[in-house]
Design an enzyme around this catalytic site. Sequence first.
Site, mmCIF file in Angstrom:
data_model
loop_
_atom_site.group_PDB
_atom_site.id
_atom_site.type_symbol
_atom_site.label_atom_id
_atom_site.label_comp_id
_atom_site.label_asym_id
_atom_site.label_seq_id
_atom_site.Cartn_x
_atom_site.Cartn_y
_atom_site.Cartn_z
ATOM 1 N N ASN A 182 38.226 17.824 77.798
ATOM 2 C CA ASN A 182 38.312 18.805 76.706
ATOM 3 C C ASN A 182 37.372 19.995 76.899
ATOM 4 O O ASN A 182 37.360 20.905 76.071
ATOM 5 C CB ASN A 182 37.966 18.148 75.364
ATOM 6 C CG ASN A 182 39.080 17.242 74.874
ATOM 7 O OD1 ASN A 182 40.129 17.157 75.498
ATOM 8 N ND2 ASN A 182 38.856 16.562 73.766
ATOM 9 N N LYS A 183 36.568 19.979 77.950
ATOM 10 C CA LYS A 183 35.575 21.043 78.125
ATOM 11 C C LYS A 183 36.153 22.201 78.956
ATOM 12 O O LYS A 183 37.317 22.176 79.337
ATOM 13 C CB LYS A 183 34.309 20.456 78.754
ATOM 14 C CG LYS A 183 33.703 19.322 77.923
ATOM 15 C CD LYS A 183 33.387 19.739 76.501
ATOM 16 C CE LYS A 183 32.636 18.674 75.712
ATOM 17 N NZ LYS A 183 33.483 17.537 75.268
#
Length: 379
Positions: free
Chosen positions: A184-185
Amino acid sequence: MNTAPYLKFAGPVLDEATIDGVADVLRSGWITSGPWLQKFEAALSAFCDGRPVKAMTSATAAVEVALQVAGVGPGDEVITCAQSFFTVLNMIVKVGATPVFVDCDLVTRNIDLSQVEAAITPRTKALLPTHWPGSLVDLAALHAIAARHGLRVIEDAALVMGSQWNGRNIGATGDLVTFSFHPNKNMTTIEGGALVLGSLAEAERVDALRFHGITYRPDRTRDVAFPGGKFNLPDVNARIGVAQLALLPSFLATRRALAGRYFERFATDPACLLPPRPRDGDGQSWNMFSVLLPLAGMAISRQEFRAALDASGIGTGVSYEALHLSTLGRRYGYKEGDLPVTERIARETVTLPLHAAMTNDDVDRVCAASAAAIARKRS
Ligand SMILES: Cc1ncc(COP(=O)(O)O)c(C=O)c1O
């Protein structure tokens, strides 16, 4: 009926060249930490203007190791922000120290630096703020406080890989800095993280802290003097990291454009949702676009709002629950009302989709679905 594909609120972009590169590593016969880890760390170090960087299996591991490098242990206090992920609370507790929470700013969502000095005691050992995407912690003010009180600083930069402070990448300056490469980064290694260090001596210590505590005697037999962790990043993951770091500028450009589109669209209906506006839109890496629902003026609850978006095929998240009101946080004496701004954010925040695989049309779809959900409840 909604026929558009489900829009995740976060996610990675992995191209075919990266997938081929991983296949090559798998075929090479060396799949755990080896030459690709070295290449990845060299690239990360270049990204951080030559500072030593050690990659690990997660940012959570990097924060734990950073606390150990900073000498934080039983009896010590670490000042942090409760508007963050469980990692910061958990790792402070895990190394035997006490978390001390300071409230945050409603707009920037960063730790309120004006409240930090009042929380410092003779037991304070380190400051551990989380950078919020779109609005970095004021590093000049943060380090001035740390220098005045002789404290170590660990910047939790999980969300801001590629953000810049005064024209330099986060990680290129400061003390200890941690990044996350969770999918998700801003870039991913599947799971992974990195720790930027202040000296080669500390980097050498991290080699032991992340691999069983092992050191080598002159006769090449091994010794352990303390119980180290097992956080070394495999080459398969490091290979992905090398490719992702090269693609990071294009990912960030897409994210910036999408964040800009959100601000444009929300500007036409300011009563609809209240996004926390950044002090400065440039040089930010926009890992997330989290809005505050002005719940007081709405008949819709956050749960209903998220359910309505989900029914329209749109994923959302909550970033973050207030750490001081978790079961673990309450064990340190915290209760409702202690950190009013953090608590308001925890009640009202919703993270809308933002990732490098999205288009402006996706943003428009989210804004339309948000406005429709709220309007339905108002009428
Ligand atoms: C602010 C923040 N810090 C740290 C972490 C931990 O990252 P990791 O999953 O790589 O351990 C996260 C993960 O979501 C995060 O959001």
